[in-house]
Scaffold this active site. Structure first.
Site, PDB file in Angstrom:
ATOM      1  CE  LYS A 128      53.768 -58.641  -1.949  1.00  0.00           C
ATOM      2  NZ  LYS A 128      53.680 -58.075  -0.580  1.00  0.00           N
ATOM      3  CG  ASP A 147      49.805 -61.355  -0.025  1.00  0.00           C
ATOM      4  OD1 ASP A 147      49.379 -62.537  -0.005  1.00  0.00           O
ATOM      5  OD2 ASP A 147      49.046 -60.369   0.089  1.00  0.00           O
TER       6      ASP A 147
END
Length: 226
Positions: A128, A147
């Site tokens: 991420k 996310d």
């Protein structure tokens, strides 16, 4: 009268969703404030379990005191902890920030590496964070940032059946054009905050409702062949 609507395939649906998200959120940009790749890396590490708004309140003082990798690498870690305390999990974040910057200095000449494999070696950096840094600091779309918003909406929109971020990212990378990988995530985050919330999603106000398998409007029944 038959109200059943047949939804397009996953590929068709993902591209139509992308078109609509671009129209809804034309100015989707990274909401973290930064001036350099190192600062973006630090801000993204701080954003874990924390809002970007809170991070942006913390980073001006942090970057004023420690503007680059060498200064963070040589800082007193307790001072970093004090500056980032309000972002939560501050001890672990401060430790990872300093350790990452020490590696950047010792192994990468003080510059944030531009390859996924190298970024993933840095403490506190998973895919991420690496995706955000590569996309916004270097213009490299190496993957799709996943996310909690992207995870929730991708599932609700019927684009993945998985709960694991890595598997979700793999599904989305297959469905979406590579140049749109990162702006897809940002726009989906915007939509998740504004409309498709975790609790009580506002389906009646959603412009994706007619192609969403999870829409809860009583007059819409959907089928998917995706």
């Amino acid at each position: 009268m038959n109200n059943t609507r047949k939804i397009p395939s996953k590929k068709q649906r993902s591209l139509e969703i992308l078109i609509r998200l671009k129209r809804l959120y034309p100015d989707a940009i990274c909401s973290l404030n930064y001036s350099t790749p190192v600062q973006l890396l630090v801000a993204t590490i701080l954003s874990a379990q924390c809002t970007d708004e809170r991070v942006n309140k913390v980073t001006p003082s942090l970057f004023s005191r420690f503007p680059d990798a060498p200064s963070l690498a040589n800082a007193d870690v307790t001072e970093i902890e004090t500056l980032v305390r309000s972002t939560g999990f501050y001890r672990n974040k401060a430790k990872n920030i300093q350790a990452a910057c020490q590696m950047i200095v010792s192994e990468f000449g003080g510059e944030v590496p531009q390859q996924m494999e190298q970024l993933l070696r840095l403490p506190g950096v998973a895919r991420k964070t690496a995706n955000v840094v590569l996309a916004h600091a270097f213009g490299i779309n190496a993957g799709v940032t996943v996310d909690t918003h992207v995870m929730r909406l991708s599932q609700r929109l019927g684009l993945t059946k998985y709960a694991d971020p890595i598997r979700i990212e793999q599904d989305l990378m297959r469905l979406l054009p590579q140049p749109d990988w990162e702006n897809w995530s940002i726009r989906l985050i915007y939509h998740g905050r504004a409309i498709c919330k975790a609790r009580n999603p506002a389906c009646q106000a959603c412009e994706l409702v007619d192609i969403c398998p999870s829409a809860t409007l009583p007059q819409i029944k959907v089928l998917t062949n995706g």
